[in-house]
Each structure stands twice: as structure tokens, then as C-alpha cells.
Design a protein around this motif. Sequence first.
Motif, PDB file in Angstrom:
ATOM      1  N   ASN A  79      34.738  47.095  33.531  1.00 18.61           N
ATOM      2  CA  ASN A  79      34.597  46.263  32.341  1.00 18.61           C
ATOM      3  C   ASN A  79      35.678  45.193  32.268  1.00 18.61           C
ATOM      4  OD1 ASN A  79      32.352  47.315  30.470  1.00 18.61           O
ATOM      5  ND2 ASN A  79      33.430  49.210  31.003  1.00 18.61           N
ATOM      6  N   LEU A  80      36.801  45.444  32.933  1.00 17.63           N
ATOM      7  CA  LEU A  80      37.918  44.500  32.909  1.00 17.63           C
ATOM      8  C   LEU A  80      37.659  43.267  33.772  1.00 17.63           C
ATOM      9  CD1 LEU A  80      40.759  47.173  33.230  1.00 17.63           C
ATOM     10  CD2 LEU A  80      40.144  45.897  31.162  1.00 17.63           C
ATOM     11  N   ILE A  81      36.653  43.351  34.632  1.00 15.57           N
ATOM     12  CA  ILE A  81      36.288  42.200  35.453  1.00 15.57           C
ATOM     13  C   ILE A  81      35.296  41.368  34.642  1.00 15.57           C
ATOM     14  CG2 ILE A  81      35.414  41.401  37.673  1.00 15.57           C
ATOM     15  CD1 ILE A  81      36.142  44.107  38.852  1.00 15.57           C
ATOM     16  N   THR A  82      35.830  40.507  33.821  1.00 17.00           N
ATOM     17  CA  THR A  82      35.044  39.684  32.909  1.00 17.00           C
ATOM     18  C   THR A  82      34.512  38.439  33.627  1.00 17.00           C
ATOM     19  OG1 THR A  82      36.996  38.426  32.235  1.00 17.00           O
ATOM     20  CG2 THR A  82      36.510  40.452  31.004  1.00 17.00           C
ATOM     21  N   PHE A 188      33.542  41.568  42.154  1.00 20.02           N
ATOM     22  CA  PHE A 188      33.927  40.189  42.456  1.00 20.02           C
ATOM     23  C   PHE A 188      35.136  39.887  41.579  1.00 20.02           C
ATOM     24  CE2 PHE A 188      33.885  35.625  42.200  1.00 20.02           C
ATOM     25  CZ  PHE A 188      33.194  35.144  43.301  1.00 20.02           C
ATOM     26  N   THR A 189      36.334  39.968  42.159  1.00 20.72           N
ATOM     27  CA  THR A 189      37.545  39.811  41.359  1.00 20.72           C
ATOM     28  C   THR A 189      38.723  39.425  42.247  1.00 20.72           C
ATOM     29  OG1 THR A 189      38.869  40.850  39.614  1.00 20.72           O
ATOM     30  CG2 THR A 189      38.294  42.228  41.517  1.00 20.72           C
ATOM     31  N   ARG A 190      39.874  39.261  41.627  1.00 16.40           N
ATOM     32  CA  ARG A 190      41.084  38.979  42.401  1.00 16.40           C
ATOM     33  C   ARG A 190      41.562  40.267  43.071  1.00 16.40           C
ATOM     34  NH1 ARG A 190      47.246  37.074  40.762  1.00 16.40           N
ATOM     35  NH2 ARG A 190      47.203  38.969  39.518  1.00 16.40           N
ATOM     36  N   GLY A 191      41.789  40.198  44.361  1.00 16.28           N
ATOM     37  CA  GLY A 191      42.389  41.304  45.084  1.00 16.28           C
ATOM     38  C   GLY A 191      43.846  40.997  45.371  1.00 16.28           C
ATOM     39  N   ILE A 192      44.675  42.031  45.370  1.00 11.58           N
ATOM     40  CA  ILE A 192      46.095  41.885  45.690  1.00 11.58           C
ATOM     41  C   ILE A 192      46.470  42.948  46.722  1.00 11.58           C
ATOM     42  CG2 ILE A 192      48.451  42.098  44.815  1.00 11.58           C
ATOM     43  CD1 ILE A 192      47.535  40.940  42.207  1.00 11.58           C
ATOM     44  N   LEU A 193      47.112  42.526  47.785  1.00 13.47           N
ATOM     45  CA  LEU A 193      47.618  43.461  48.790  1.00 13.47           C
ATOM     46  C   LEU A 193      49.079  43.773  48.491  1.00 13.47           C
ATOM     47  CD1 LEU A 193      47.375  45.070  51.438  1.00 13.47           C
ATOM     48  CD2 LEU A 193      48.094  42.986  52.643  1.00 13.47           C
ATOM     49  N   GLY A 230      42.156  43.486  35.363  1.00 13.72           N
ATOM     50  CA  GLY A 230      40.956  43.172  36.130  1.00 13.72           C
ATOM     51  C   GLY A 230      41.164  43.019  37.611  1.00 13.72           C
ATOM     52  N   ASP A 231      42.394  43.174  38.095  1.00 11.35           N
ATOM     53  CA  ASP A 231      42.674  43.030  39.523  1.00 11.35           C
ATOM     54  C   ASP A 231      42.227  44.261  40.312  1.00 11.35           C
ATOM     55  OD1 ASP A 231      43.800  40.519  39.280  1.00 11.35           O
ATOM     56  OD2 ASP A 231      45.862  41.269  39.148  1.00 11.35           O
ATOM     57  N   ALA A 232      41.929  44.046  41.583  1.00 12.01           N
ATOM     58  CA  ALA A 232      41.733  45.128  42.544  1.00 12.01           C
ATOM     59  C   ALA A 232      42.991  45.203  43.396  1.00 12.01           C
ATOM     60  CB  ALA A 232      40.511  44.870  43.419  1.00 12.01           C
ATOM     61  N   VAL A 233      43.657  46.334  43.384  1.00 13.44           N
ATOM     62  CA  VAL A 233      44.939  46.491  44.064  1.00 13.44           C
ATOM     63  C   VAL A 233      44.758  47.365  45.301  1.00 13.44           C
ATOM     64  CG1 VAL A 233      47.282  47.389  43.865  1.00 13.44           C
ATOM     65  CG2 VAL A 233      46.235  46.191  41.933  1.00 13.44           C
ATOM     66  N   PHE A 234      45.179  46.850  46.446  1.00 11.51           N
ATOM     67  CA  PHE A 234      45.099  47.595  47.701  1.00 11.51           C
ATOM     68  C   PHE A 234      46.512  47.932  48.177  1.00 11.51           C
ATOM     69  CE2 PHE A 234      41.023  45.555  47.486  1.00 11.51           C
ATOM     70  CZ  PHE A 234      40.149  46.463  48.063  1.00 11.51           C
ATOM     71  N   VAL A 271      44.574  47.798  35.876  1.00 14.87           N
ATOM     72  CA  VAL A 271      43.955  47.599  37.185  1.00 14.87           C
ATOM     73  C   VAL A 271      42.482  48.000  37.099  1.00 14.87           C
ATOM     74  CG1 VAL A 271      43.925  48.468  39.567  1.00 14.87           C
ATOM     75  CG2 VAL A 271      46.099  47.888  38.460  1.00 14.87           C
ATOM     76  N   ALA A 272      41.601  47.195  37.715  1.00 15.30           N
ATOM     77  CA  ALA A 272      40.167  47.472  37.663  1.00 15.30           C
ATOM     78  C   ALA A 272      39.723  48.397  38.788  1.00 15.30           C
ATOM     79  CB  ALA A 272      39.376  46.169  37.728  1.00 15.30           C
ATOM     80  N   VAL A 273      40.279  48.195  39.984  1.00 19.64           N
ATOM     81  CA  VAL A 273      39.890  48.988  41.152  1.00 19.64           C
ATOM     82  C   VAL A 273      41.140  49.274  41.974  1.00 19.64           C
ATOM     83  CG1 VAL A 273      38.284  49.203  43.089  1.00 19.64           C
ATOM     84  CG2 VAL A 273      37.736  47.647  41.210  1.00 19.64           C
ATOM     85  N   LEU A 274      41.242  50.496  42.466  1.00 15.72           N
ATOM     86  CA  LEU A 274      42.357  50.900  43.324  1.00 15.72           C
ATOM     87  C   LEU A 274      41.839  51.124  44.736  1.00 15.72           C
ATOM     88  CD1 LEU A 274      45.302  51.906  43.721  1.00 15.72           C
ATOM     89  CD2 LEU A 274      44.495  54.183  43.056  1.00 15.72           C
ATOM     90  N   GLY A 275      42.607  50.674  45.726  1.00 14.90           N
ATOM     91  CA  GLY A 275      42.208  50.894  47.109  1.00 14.90           C
ATOM     92  C   GLY A 275      43.410  51.157  47.991  1.00 14.90           C
ATOM     93  N   SER A 276      43.171  51.810  49.125  1.00 12.60           N
ATOM     94  CA  SER A 276      44.242  52.044  50.090  1.00 12.60           C
ATOM     95  C   SER A 276      43.633  52.272  51.460  1.00 12.60           C
ATOM     96  CB  SER A 276      45.097  53.257  49.695  1.00 12.60           C
ATOM     97  OG  SER A 276      44.441  54.456  50.018  1.00 12.60           O
ATOM     98  N   ASP A 277      44.496  52.394  52.468  1.00  8.59           N
ATOM     99  CA  ASP A 277      44.020  52.654  53.818  1.00  8.59           C
ATOM    100  C   ASP A 277      43.908  54.143  54.109  1.00  8.59           C
ATOM    101  OD1 ASP A 277      46.743  53.072  53.808  1.00  8.59           O
ATOM    102  OD2 ASP A 277      47.203  51.497  55.267  1.00  8.59           O
ATOM    103  N   ALA A 278      44.175  54.972  53.130  1.00  6.39           N
ATOM    104  CA  ALA A 278      43.934  56.412  53.245  1.00  6.39           C
ATOM    105  C   ALA A 278      43.190  56.835  51.985  1.00  6.39           C
ATOM    106  CB  ALA A 278      45.236  57.174  53.445  1.00  6.39           C
ATOM    107  N   ALA A 279      43.776  57.743  51.204  1.00  2.00           N
ATOM    108  CA  ALA A 279      43.074  58.239  50.016  1.00  2.00           C
ATOM    109  C   ALA A 279      43.852  57.984  48.732  1.00  2.00           C
ATOM    110  CB  ALA A 279      42.779  59.722  50.163  1.00  2.00           C
ATOM    111  N   SER A 280      44.749  56.992  48.743  1.00  2.00           N
ATOM    112  CA  SER A 280      45.587  56.628  47.593  1.00  2.00           C
ATOM    113  C   SER A 280      46.631  57.689  47.279  1.00  2.00           C
ATOM    114  CB  SER A 280      44.744  56.336  46.344  1.00  2.00           C
ATOM    115  OG  SER A 280      44.039  55.132  46.493  1.00  2.00           O
TER     116      SER A 280
END
Length: 350
Positions: A79-82, A188-193, A230-234, A271-280
Motif C-alpha cells: 500500500n505504501l507504493i502509491t 514498481f518502486t524505488r529500489g535501494i541496495l 515505499g522503498d524496496a530495500v535489498f 519499507v515496502a519490500v525487503l530483499g536479500s541474497d539469502a533469507a534476510s
Amino acid sequence: MLARMERLARLRRSIMHPSRLCLVLYLAAVCAFFAASILASPTFAQAPDSVTRETLETWMTELSNWGRWGNEDQLGTLNLITPQKRKEAAALVFDGESISLAHDPLKTRAVDNPAPFEHRMLEIGMNNPGQFVLDSYSVRYHGYAHTHLDALCHMSAEGEMYNGFPQDTVTEGGCQKLGIDGFKQGIFTRGILIDIPRLKGVEYLEPGTQIHATDLEAWEKRVSIQVESGDAVFIRTGRWARRRSEGPWAVSRTSAGLHASVARWLKERDVAVLGSDAASDVFPSGVEGSTHPVHQLALVAMGMPIFDNADLETLSETAARLNRWEFLLTAAPIPVGGGTGSPLNPIATF
């Protein structure tokens, strides 16, 4: 002896002199103020290594988004991804360079891949009477090998999923609530590494390394970017770089990742979505009775979808070359009705 007593007496009189006494009391008050401020700060409210089962239960309530977007909400933090957030994310595209965040499907059984991706050819070569060759895919994507997105019905706590939907609404027919088909419109949002190995000057983190909110904030300061609503953080740990260097290992038992205390930071930043290269989650989690406290707090309490096993190596190299750590993230899960998640290919575009 008498000389020492006289020196001590002079020292006491010196300290008790009105002007010096005021200075001592002032400095003591300043120290007490800053100590209290640090302890009250969300980052330091709980010593990072002292998260208990009781702490986790408290955070399940304190960090909850249940009812925030209505009692029937099934999107959670998406919902935060407006619409405005999407427009801002689209404006990040300057170079037009796209990077896949999906790891190539692992078809060979290994300690971190007990269920290999299956690719079977159905019609090939001279055995095919028509013009087309055919094949089929089969993948048990949850786990620690295949890039995928967790739906909000993937996990429950004490019989309840996000927003209080009961776990027993998940049947052999799939998830009646919170299934992956609810994300059919895509992300569809801003991603940050957030590149923790690069922050620490290493190629990859060793298994079991804990990542804390102070690490995330140090990275923000280094690259002059702040995570926003609303960011997606990896989070990069260098898992795939280590696998290439050292070979497969039991990621489910020991791997670098986020300490449970970071969940509060994720909620504060919306944060809208959390991501990682393993399981967070870091393994072992350090929280008695919970192997995946970050998953639990994100999926169940906050309603925050999670990308697992993303390949962030090329993204890291590209971001460093361009000196850009934010990008447009696009991801489209397979909208299987009632599915608990989806294998997919997230794309970062600079």
C-alpha cells in the motif's frame, strides 16, 4: 601519612568550591542526558544481542500494521507504493541500464539446494513432427536456492497470518487470503541496495555475521541516500560470491543476515519490500524459539513481502561503477491463485 591526608583534604576542598562543584554537576547532568537519549533511541532501545522470545512477542504488537489499511487489507506494505511513488521511481531511470536480480536456476542438487530446478524437454529434434520444441519447468522455490517472492500467507504466528487472517484459511486448494495472486499488478518502486560487504571492505560476509540497524545507517551516510516510505530495500551479504569462492554450504543453519532488532528500523522507515541474497534473517537467529524472527515480523506483523535468494552481485558491481545505489525496481510474480509465493526475475533499471 599526614602529608597525604592534607593533599586529599585540599583536593576535596578544591572540588567542593562552588564554581567547580557547579561544573562537575553540569557535566554529570550532560552525561546522564546523552546516556538516556541513547537508551531511548529505537536503535538502542534493546541491546542487539538480547532479543528474547518475550521481546519478539512485544514487537509483534508494537510493529503491527494490522488494520492500518482496513481489516480486509491483503496488500500490506505494498500500500505504501502509491501512484506518486511509482512516478518518482520511474524518474530514476537515466542510463537505461537494466540488471537482473535473479540467480540462474540451480539444477544440481547441493547442500543449499535439496530441490533442484527441473527443466524437462518434451519434444525435440527429429522426434518432433511439428515446427516447435516443447519443455516443462518444475521448481520447489521456497528455501535457500531459488530467487522468489514470499506472499503474505507464507507464514503465520500462533495460528494467525497478517491482518489477523486465520492460518486455517490455507487449505489444499491454496491460500484463501493473502495469496500471491493479490500482487498480480506487480511491484514498481524505488529500489535501494545496501551493500554491507562493500561497507566493511570485504568480498563477502562470513556465515553467522549479524547485520544491525547501525550498519544500515552507516551505509546510508556513506552513499548519501536515506531509505524512505515505499522503498524496496535489498541487503547484500555476498552470499553468492562466497558460494563461488568456497562452494555450497548449509545456508539454513548458518548465514549472514539481519538481526531481529532491525525489524523496528524497517517499520520506522516504512519499507515496502525487503530483499536479500539469502533469507534476510541471520542464521542462527539468536532468538530462542524463533528461527526466522525477521520473516515473522515482516510477513506476519507488518505485512511486508520478502524477496529471498536474489543475486545482487552484478547489481553491486553496476551500482559501484555508476556510483548510484538507487534504481527503478520492477517485479511481476506469477499470479497463481492461492499461491504462497512465486519464482520471478526482479529487474533493476538505472
